[in-house]
Design a protein around this motif. Structure first.
Motif, PDB file in Angstrom:
ATOM      1  N   LEU A  43     -28.655 114.225  11.023  1.00  0.00           N
ATOM      2  CA  LEU A  43     -29.378 114.077   9.758  1.00  0.00           C
ATOM      3  C   LEU A  43     -30.667 114.899   9.765  1.00  0.00           C
ATOM      4  O   LEU A  43     -30.996 115.553   8.766  1.00  0.00           O
ATOM      5  N   VAL A  44     -31.392 114.863  10.870  1.00  0.00           N
ATOM      6  CA  VAL A  44     -32.606 115.682  10.968  1.00  0.00           C
ATOM      7  C   VAL A  44     -32.250 117.155  10.847  1.00  0.00           C
ATOM      8  O   VAL A  44     -32.890 117.916  10.107  1.00  0.00           O
ATOM      9  N   GLY A  45     -31.208 117.586  11.562  1.00  0.00           N
ATOM     10  CA  GLY A  45     -30.805 118.986  11.519  1.00  0.00           C
ATOM     11  C   GLY A  45     -30.369 119.434  10.138  1.00  0.00           C
ATOM     12  O   GLY A  45     -30.751 120.521   9.668  1.00  0.00           O
ATOM     13  N   SER A  46     -29.577 118.607   9.463  1.00  0.00           N
ATOM     14  CA  SER A  46     -29.104 118.986   8.123  1.00  0.00           C
ATOM     15  C   SER A  46     -30.250 119.015   7.128  1.00  0.00           C
ATOM     16  O   SER A  46     -30.289 119.869   6.235  1.00  0.00           O
ATOM     17  N   PHE A  47     -31.216 118.115   7.285  1.00  0.00           N
ATOM     18  CA  PHE A  47     -32.380 118.122   6.393  1.00  0.00           C
ATOM     19  C   PHE A  47     -33.188 119.402   6.573  1.00  0.00           C
ATOM     20  O   PHE A  47     -33.537 120.082   5.604  1.00  0.00           O
ATOM     21  N   LEU A  48     -33.498 119.748   7.815  1.00  0.00           N
ATOM     22  CA  LEU A  48     -34.320 120.929   8.065  1.00  0.00           C
ATOM     23  C   LEU A  48     -33.601 122.195   7.601  1.00  0.00           C
ATOM     24  O   LEU A  48     -34.221 123.114   7.063  1.00  0.00           O
ATOM     25  N   ASP A  49     -32.281 122.243   7.782  1.00  0.00           N
ATOM     26  CA  ASP A  49     -31.516 123.415   7.346  1.00  0.00           C
ATOM     27  C   ASP A  49     -31.480 123.510   5.828  1.00  0.00           C
ATOM     28  O   ASP A  49     -31.699 124.585   5.255  1.00  0.00           O
ATOM     29  N   ALA A  50     -31.242 122.373   5.163  1.00  0.00           N
ATOM     30  CA  ALA A  50     -31.129 122.388   3.700  1.00  0.00           C
ATOM     31  C   ALA A  50     -32.457 122.706   3.022  1.00  0.00           C
ATOM     32  O   ALA A  50     -32.498 123.387   1.990  1.00  0.00           O
ATOM     33  N   ARG A  51     -33.553 122.209   3.596  1.00  0.00           N
ATOM     34  CA  ARG A  51     -34.862 122.417   2.975  1.00  0.00           C
ATOM     35  C   ARG A  51     -35.548 123.705   3.447  1.00  0.00           C
ATOM     36  O   ARG A  51     -36.585 124.074   2.909  1.00  0.00           O
TER      37      ARG A  51
END
Length: 330
Positions: A64-72
């Motif tokens: 979840l942290v990784g997907s958030f940082l990638d998406a934003r």
């Protein structure tokens, strides 16, 4: 938000970070949308340090942290993860270079990065902290480019002091809050002298120091505040800082009474400010289950330092209500 630094940590961090255990599990259900809302609110409020672990939800928190940082497209947030709890927590022989490579490779995939900012040994057996071979293996990971720096997450002050004595340990994550004060005696001074970052975990004593609970409060069956009160699943100090729930609730009421007249601060913010005022603390990592909590926690960094009277009263509450219930190992 201003930043704080330590000479062994290769990057500065916000004084209030974000603990991401709750995004993986053990605190009740958190949806992906809610998790991204928490992460986004924290980053927007100036938080530049997220702390997670490979076992939080079996990697869900990291993903979840990784997907958030990638998406934003966020590139100013440093992420610390932890490793070691995938092995038998009582088997010191499991902490090998091959295992470290397997665990860090998994975390790199989960977070979507080539190099992990900070990897911490996740409360391993005590003898691991004295093993030169373990630190040599961690140095190899740094040389290989798999990790940028390494630290430890500990249960006891003795473990922290052993780790600080090793020259490449960049950080020590330790339970520190108004109900768990022992690290103030030796660990924080030693870390300051050595240039080791102190990451204060369980800062609100699993929510006790939010002041929102009373003796009738209950938690979901899959919440560690239900199933780990006696240490059935992991170290009991991780739940309510090892303080009996009813004792902590009563003491938290006394902490809430320390808010100055006219103050708009919350009890949680007061408790976080107490930690930030302790010399040697680099960052504190409260968790948050929603965006409003993340924003409120971050705002604790904007509060003025506590008064001498407030600090003295914190100590009086601890001495009168908590000290007798704190296990000697803490």
């Amino acid at each position: 938000m201003d930043t704080r630094s330590a000479s062994r940590l290769p990057f500065p961090v916000s004084p209030v970070g974000l603990g991401c255990w709750q995004l993986g599990g053990d605190w009740g259900e958190v949806t992906e949308g809610s998790a991204h809302g928490v992460l986004g609110a924290a980053a927007h409020a100036g938080v530049t340090f997220f702390d997670t672990a490979d076992v939080y939800g079996d990697g869900r928190s990291e993903r979840l942290v990784g997907s958030f940082l990638d998406a934003r497209g966020v590139d100013d947030v440093r992420v610390a993860t932890k490793m070691g709890r995938r092995a038998d927590p009582h088997d010191a022989s499991a902490y090998t270079l091959d295992a470290f490579r397997d665990w860090t490779d998994r975390s790199r995939r989960n977070l979507g990065v080539d190099t992990l900012d900070l990897v911490q040994l996740h409360c391993p057996p005590t003898e691991v902290f004295s093993s030169d071979a373990v630190y040599d293996a961690l140095d190899t990971l740094v040389s290989d480019g798999a990790i940028r720096a390494y630290g430890v997450s500990v249960e006891t002050c003795a473990e922290a002091l052993t780790a600080i004595a090793h020259p490449n340990v960049a950080s020590v994550q330790i339970i520190l809050n108004a109900f768990r004060r022992k690290p103030l005696e030796e660990v924080l001074p030693a870390a300051r002298e050595a240039g080791v970052a102190i990451i204060a975990r369980v800062p609100l004593a699993s929510g006790l120091l939010s002041g929102k609970y009373d003796e009738s409060t209950t938690f979901a069956a899959d919440d560690h505040r239900t199933f780990n009160r006696s240490g059935a699943a992991f170290d009991v100090g991780e739940t309510f800082a090892g303080v009996p729930f009813e004792v902590g609730v009563a003491a938290a009421r006394e902490v809430a009474a320390l808010l100055l007249e006219g103050s708009t601060a919350s009890t949680s913010q007061l408790a976080l400010r107490w930690i930030l005022d302790q010399p040697g603390v680099t960052t504190v990592i409260p968790g948050a289950r929603n965006a409003a909590q993340a924003e409120s926690n971050a705002a604790a960094a904007d509060l003025p330092p506590l008064t001498d009277e407030q600090l003295a009263r914190f100590e009086e509450i601890y001495d009168a209500s908590i000290r007798a219930h704190v296990h000697e190992r803490w």
